[in-house]
Write a protein that holds these residues in place. Structure first.
Motif, PDB file in Angstrom:
ATOM      1  N   ASP A 469       0.807  -1.227   0.000  1.00 42.21           N
ATOM      2  CA  ASP A 469       0.000   0.000   0.000  1.00 42.21           C
ATOM      3  C   ASP A 469       0.834   1.268   0.000  1.00 42.21           C
ATOM      4  OD1 ASP A 469      -2.380  -1.360   0.041  1.00 42.21           O
ATOM      5  OD2 ASP A 469      -2.612  -1.274   2.213  1.00 42.21           O
ATOM      6  N   VAL A 470       2.136   1.126   0.191  1.00 39.57           N
ATOM      7  CA  VAL A 470       2.968   2.311   0.368  1.00 39.57           C
ATOM      8  C   VAL A 470       3.027   3.134  -0.935  1.00 39.57           C
ATOM      9  CG1 VAL A 470       5.397   1.871  -0.147  1.00 39.57           C
ATOM     10  CG2 VAL A 470       4.720   2.682   2.100  1.00 39.57           C
ATOM     11  N   ILE A 471       3.059   4.428  -0.775  1.00 36.35           N
ATOM     12  CA  ILE A 471       2.953   5.317  -1.940  1.00 36.35           C
ATOM     13  C   ILE A 471       4.313   5.952  -2.222  1.00 36.35           C
ATOM     14  CG2 ILE A 471       1.779   7.388  -2.827  1.00 36.35           C
ATOM     15  CD1 ILE A 471      -0.414   6.653  -0.610  1.00 36.35           C
ATOM     16  N   LYS A 472       4.713   5.868  -3.498  1.00 37.76           N
ATOM     17  CA  LYS A 472       5.994   6.470  -3.877  1.00 37.76           C
ATOM     18  C   LYS A 472       5.691   7.738  -4.649  1.00 37.76           C
ATOM     19  CE  LYS A 472       7.985   1.914  -4.340  1.00 37.76           C
ATOM     20  NZ  LYS A 472       6.725   1.142  -4.421  1.00 37.76           N
ATOM     21  N   THR A 473       6.017   8.870  -4.040  1.00 38.55           N
ATOM     22  CA  THR A 473       5.702  10.124  -4.714  1.00 38.55           C
ATOM     23  C   THR A 473       6.899  11.071  -4.670  1.00 38.55           C
ATOM     24  OG1 THR A 473       4.128  11.964  -4.836  1.00 38.55           O
ATOM     25  CG2 THR A 473       4.566  11.127  -2.656  1.00 38.55           C
ATOM     26  N   SER A 474       7.307  11.570  -5.807  1.00 33.42           N
ATOM     27  CA  SER A 474       8.429  12.513  -5.935  1.00 33.42           C
ATOM     28  C   SER A 474       9.618  12.104  -5.063  1.00 33.42           C
ATOM     29  CB  SER A 474       7.997  13.926  -5.548  1.00 33.42           C
ATOM     30  OG  SER A 474       6.822  14.273  -6.187  1.00 33.42           O
ATOM     31  N   GLY A 475       9.979  10.832  -5.110  1.00 32.77           N
ATOM     32  CA  GLY A 475      11.152  10.372  -4.373  1.00 32.77           C
ATOM     33  C   GLY A 475      10.897  10.101  -2.899  1.00 32.77           C
ATOM     34  N   HIS A 476       9.646  10.257  -2.428  1.00 38.01           N
ATOM     35  CA  HIS A 476       9.339   9.975  -1.019  1.00 38.01           C
ATOM     36  C   HIS A 476       8.503   8.716  -0.914  1.00 38.01           C
ATOM     37  CE1 HIS A 476      10.560  13.998   0.349  1.00 38.01           C
ATOM     38  NE2 HIS A 476      10.123  14.373  -0.843  1.00 38.01           N
ATOM     39  N   GLY A 497      -9.418   6.429   3.436  1.00 36.43           N
ATOM     40  CA  GLY A 497      -8.544   5.435   2.807  1.00 36.43           C
ATOM     41  C   GLY A 497      -7.698   6.149   1.765  1.00 36.43           C
ATOM     42  N   VAL A 498      -6.394   5.882   1.806  1.00 37.20           N
ATOM     43  CA  VAL A 498      -5.481   6.652   0.958  1.00 37.20           C
ATOM     44  C   VAL A 498      -4.723   5.706   0.030  1.00 37.20           C
ATOM     45  CG1 VAL A 498      -3.344   8.008   1.069  1.00 37.20           C
ATOM     46  CG2 VAL A 498      -5.280   8.613   2.514  1.00 37.20           C
ATOM     47  N   ILE A 499      -4.608   6.094  -1.227  1.00 37.53           N
ATOM     48  CA  ILE A 499      -3.887   5.274  -2.215  1.00 37.53           C
ATOM     49  C   ILE A 499      -2.903   6.135  -2.998  1.00 37.53           C
ATOM     50  CG2 ILE A 499      -5.817   3.671  -2.538  1.00 37.53           C
ATOM     51  CD1 ILE A 499      -6.195   5.165  -5.343  1.00 37.53           C
ATOM     52  N   GLY A 500      -2.002   5.467  -3.720  1.00 43.26           N
ATOM     53  CA  GLY A 500      -1.143   6.157  -4.664  1.00 43.26           C
ATOM     54  C   GLY A 500      -1.755   6.049  -6.055  1.00 43.26           C
ATOM     55  N   LYS A 501      -1.921   7.186  -6.701  1.00 38.54           N
ATOM     56  CA  LYS A 501      -2.519   7.173  -8.038  1.00 38.54           C
ATOM     57  C   LYS A 501      -1.395   7.477  -9.033  1.00 38.54           C
ATOM     58  CE  LYS A 501      -5.909   9.792 -10.615  1.00 38.54           C
ATOM     59  NZ  LYS A 501      -6.933  10.820 -10.571  1.00 38.54           N
ATOM     60  N   PRO A 502      -1.204   6.604 -10.018  1.00 39.19           N
ATOM     61  CA  PRO A 502      -0.081   6.804 -10.949  1.00 39.19           C
ATOM     62  C   PRO A 502      -0.078   8.203 -11.552  1.00 39.19           C
ATOM     63  CG  PRO A 502      -1.172   4.726 -11.371  1.00 39.19           C
ATOM     64  CD  PRO A 502      -2.008   5.431 -10.339  1.00 39.19           C
ATOM     65  N   VAL A 509       0.678  10.078  -7.051  1.00 39.43           N
ATOM     66  CA  VAL A 509       0.230  11.163  -6.168  1.00 39.43           C
ATOM     67  C   VAL A 509      -0.724  10.563  -5.139  1.00 39.43           C
ATOM     68  CG1 VAL A 509       0.482  13.075  -7.807  1.00 39.43           C
ATOM     69  CG2 VAL A 509      -1.690  11.805  -7.694  1.00 39.43           C
ATOM     70  N   VAL A 510      -0.781  11.251  -3.986  1.00 38.99           N
ATOM     71  CA  VAL A 510      -1.606  10.747  -2.893  1.00 38.99           C
ATOM     72  C   VAL A 510      -3.067  11.127  -3.149  1.00 38.99           C
ATOM     73  CG1 VAL A 510      -2.001  10.868  -0.398  1.00 38.99           C
ATOM     74  CG2 VAL A 510       0.332  11.027  -1.308  1.00 38.99           C
ATOM     75  N   ALA A 540       3.151  19.787   1.907  1.00 44.03           N
ATOM     76  CA  ALA A 540       2.611  19.635   0.551  1.00 44.03           C
ATOM     77  C   ALA A 540       2.949  18.287  -0.086  1.00 44.03           C
ATOM     78  CB  ALA A 540       3.118  20.773  -0.325  1.00 44.03           C
ATOM     79  N   VAL A 541       4.107  17.708   0.262  1.00 41.95           N
ATOM     80  CA  VAL A 541       4.509  16.459  -0.399  1.00 41.95           C
ATOM     81  C   VAL A 541       3.635  15.284   0.045  1.00 41.95           C
ATOM     82  CG1 VAL A 541       6.395  14.797  -0.678  1.00 41.95           C
ATOM     83  CG2 VAL A 541       6.891  17.242  -0.615  1.00 41.95           C
TER      84      VAL A 541
END
Ligand code: ATP
Ligand code: MG
Length: 584
Positions: A469-476, A497-502, A509-510, A540-541
């Motif tokens: 479930d972990v989200i990879k966004t802008s290097g984080h 509920g939070v997901i990473g959207k391609p 993005v979260v 913001a990130v």
């Protein structure tokens, strides 16, 4: 173990685990094993420890289980009653020619027959596998076939609605035992009447020599991240059930304990059946589904002193408001614990406000069979933390890259995969029919949990998210829990509920899905307010870029938010296995 760190069971309010550090240092599994009796002829059997040893001793007349049916009417079973009934069930299996190692499945609500069958099955050294009664025909078929069900215990109603139509595709199933409505006899072709067989079954049963490594239980995982896996557990697990009930749930002999989980989920077996019985306490078992008023009434009327429930239920109680609590006398309640999902800090703070005591979060999995990390009664609760490892459990955080090498992370507050040294009795012994998957969970003597966490400088563990479930966004790397917890602080939010959207630039993005509390309506203004609240708290990130309102979030029957489903729906992808999805 000689230490005062773990007190003998006492009637006093003092926690069983008075000094965590000493207890952790001095604990051995040998000491834990000595807390149990073992079979008179040698070996270890869960049902003997749960039932017979109390029926033989001074707790024979103590109420072991108090069932509330849907109308709230109680039926009580003392340890002696339970011994007799489980003996009969074991004899019944024996008479049917069901032998050691064969699998007995149960598909029923939280009714006495289910619990009697579970323990009687273990006495006959068969393997017990409980299913959620709300499963439809396909999930039942899949599990019964993977598990090689030889016997199925169910009610007439459930049989006719769900099983009759798949009976021909269950080639290994030899016997169906039916529980008639209101104790009435059943007469369905191809099935046997449970009560009739129980009437004629003998009252005496002597448990055969059971090796600690004999298989006892088969539990399917919740299916939160994919197709449910069948986790195999052995009789030795009872050592962990017992000692974790004592240390993490702080069970004392005079407690009235209520575990709200269904046995279809591992919590409802390890702590809804086994641990309270081995500890000799009275359990409350409520057949009805969640209802805030009913739950508070049950806590009051049954004088519940230790309560074990799940974050979803807690959030639903929060949603029901604080006013109704004031109508009830909950003064018997002295310890409350939660498991199954991350417990957001807000819920802990709320519980302290309205109950005067906090929910103690603890962490474990179907695979670990028992509680591994917990907030103990004697320890300061840090809201949002899962607590510290149980005595006897070596937990650590590891870097686990694809190359099969793991490296322990010693520094505090660094995120990695939560790993447990694979040396405790309740650890699963296999995923049914999936040896490779099982082997992949182990490296260098550690069991890799698939969850990401951090450990702080005081040794508390903090859940970050599931690896999937972990989200990879802008290097984080962002764990959904952190974002969900902040959203849940807002007065309008009931669930998040939070997901990473391609995303072509940020990779992901979260995106947050939110359901609202009563009295709040989705609006553009509220959406902007929530986005602002999250940005202010998270930066913001990490803050969600998008928020979507939903009437409710998809959850498993054990109450877990199914983020993979939110993601599949968002991306228009197939939903995958939805057998454990709770009907909304
Ligand atoms: P599947 O393995 O089929 O995807 P599942 O992991 O949800 O389903 P369970 O074994 O019921 O099946 O759940 C264990 C998981 O639940 C843990 O690995 C963890 O992700 C989550 N969990 C349990 N307790 C906690 C807790 N206190 N805090 C955070 N997460 C928890
Ligand atoms: Mg899992």
């Amino acid at each position: 173990m000689s230490s005062e760190a773990i007190k003998k069971m006492s009637l006093g309010p003092e926690p069983n685990l008075v000094d965590y550090d000493n207890a952790y240092r001095e604990f051995t599994w040998g000491w834990a094993r000595d807390q149990l009796d073992g079979l008179p002829g040698g070996g270890l059997n869960i049902a003997h420890e749960a039932v017979d040893r109390h029926a033989l001793g001074n707790r024979a007349k103590h109420v072991a289980m108090r069932f509330l049916n849907k109308n709230g009417e109680p039926t009580e079973h003392t340890f002696e009653d339970l011994r007799d009934k489980t003996n009969k069930f074991a004899n019944l299996l024996r008479a049917l020619g069901v032998v050691k190692g064969e699998r007995v499945f149960a598909l029923a609500g939280r009714i006495p027959e289910l619990y009697i069958a579970a323990l009687g099955t273990l006495k006959n050294q068969c393997v017990f596998c409980p299913l959620f009664s709300a499963f439809g025909p396909d999930p039942i078929k899949m599990r019964a076939n993977i598990g090689g069900a030889k016997v199925l215990l169910t009610t007439t109603q459930l049989y006719e609605r769900k099983v009759a139509q798949i009976r021909n595709s269950l080639p290994l199933l030899k016997h169906v035992l039916l529980i008639g409505e209101n104790g009435e006899k059943t007469n369905v072709p191809g099935t046997l009447d449970l009560y009739e067989l129980m009437e004629t079954a003998g009252l005496e049963f002597s448990i055969g020599t059971t090796d600690e490594e004999d298989v006892a239980l088969l539990h399917f995982t919740s299916g939160t991240t994919g197709i449910p896996k069948g986790a195999v557990h052995v009789h030795q697990a009872v050592i962990a059930h017992h000692v974790t009930g004592k240390l993490a749930l702080d069970l004392h002999p005079e407690d009235v304990f209520w575990c709200t989980a269904d046995p279809g989920w591992v919590t409802g077996t390890s702590y809804g059946i086994i641990a309270p019985l081995t500890n000799g306490v009275t359990s409350i078992i409520d057949e009805a589904e969640f209802d805030a008023e009913r739950w508070y009434r049950t806590l009051q009327d049954e004088k519940v002193s230790v309560w074990y429930t799940a974050p979803t239920a807690i959030r639903m109680l929060m949603k029901a408001g604080d006013e109704i609590i004031k109508k009830y006398d909950l003064s018997n309640l002295r310890f409350m614990a939660s498991v199954g999902e991350p417990l957001n800090p807000e819920a802990v703070v709320w519980s302290e406000k309205v109950f005067g005591i906090p929910f103690h979060d603890n962490w474990w999995q179907t695979e670990t069979g028992g509680i591994m990390i917990a907030n103990f009664a004697s320890m300061k609760v840090k809201p949002g933390s899962m607590g510290k490892p149980l005595p006897g459990i070596t937990a650590t955080i590891v870097r686990n890259d694809e190359d099969r090498i793991i490296e322990e992370i010693k520094e505090p507050n660094v995120q990695g995969e939560l790993a447990l040294r694979a040396d405790f009795p309740s650890l699963f012994r296999g995923y049914l029919n999936e040896p490779e998957r099982y082997n992949n969970c182990f490296r260098s003597g550690f069991y890799l949990t698939g969850d990401l966490a951090k450990r702080d400088a005081d040794g508390y563990y903090w859940f970050v998210g599931r690896k999937d479930d972990v989200i990879k966004t802008s290097g984080h790397l962002i764990g959904p829990f952190e974002v969900e917890s902040i959203l849940l602080e807002h007065k309008a939010v009931a669930e998040a509920g939070v997901i990473g959207k391609p995303d072509p630039i940020a990779m992901e993005v979260v995106k947050a899905f939110v359901s609202l509390k009563g009295g709040f309506e989705p609006s553009e203004e509220l959406r902007r307010e929530l986005l602002g609240h999250a940005r202010k708290r998270l930066g913001a990130v990490v803050a969600p870029k998008e928020i979507e309102f939903l009437p409710s979030l998809p959850r498993t029957r054990s109450g877990k938010i199914m983020r993979r489903l939110l993601k599949a729906r968002e991306l228009g992808l197939p939903e995958g296995d939805v057998s454990t999805l709770e009907a909304c």
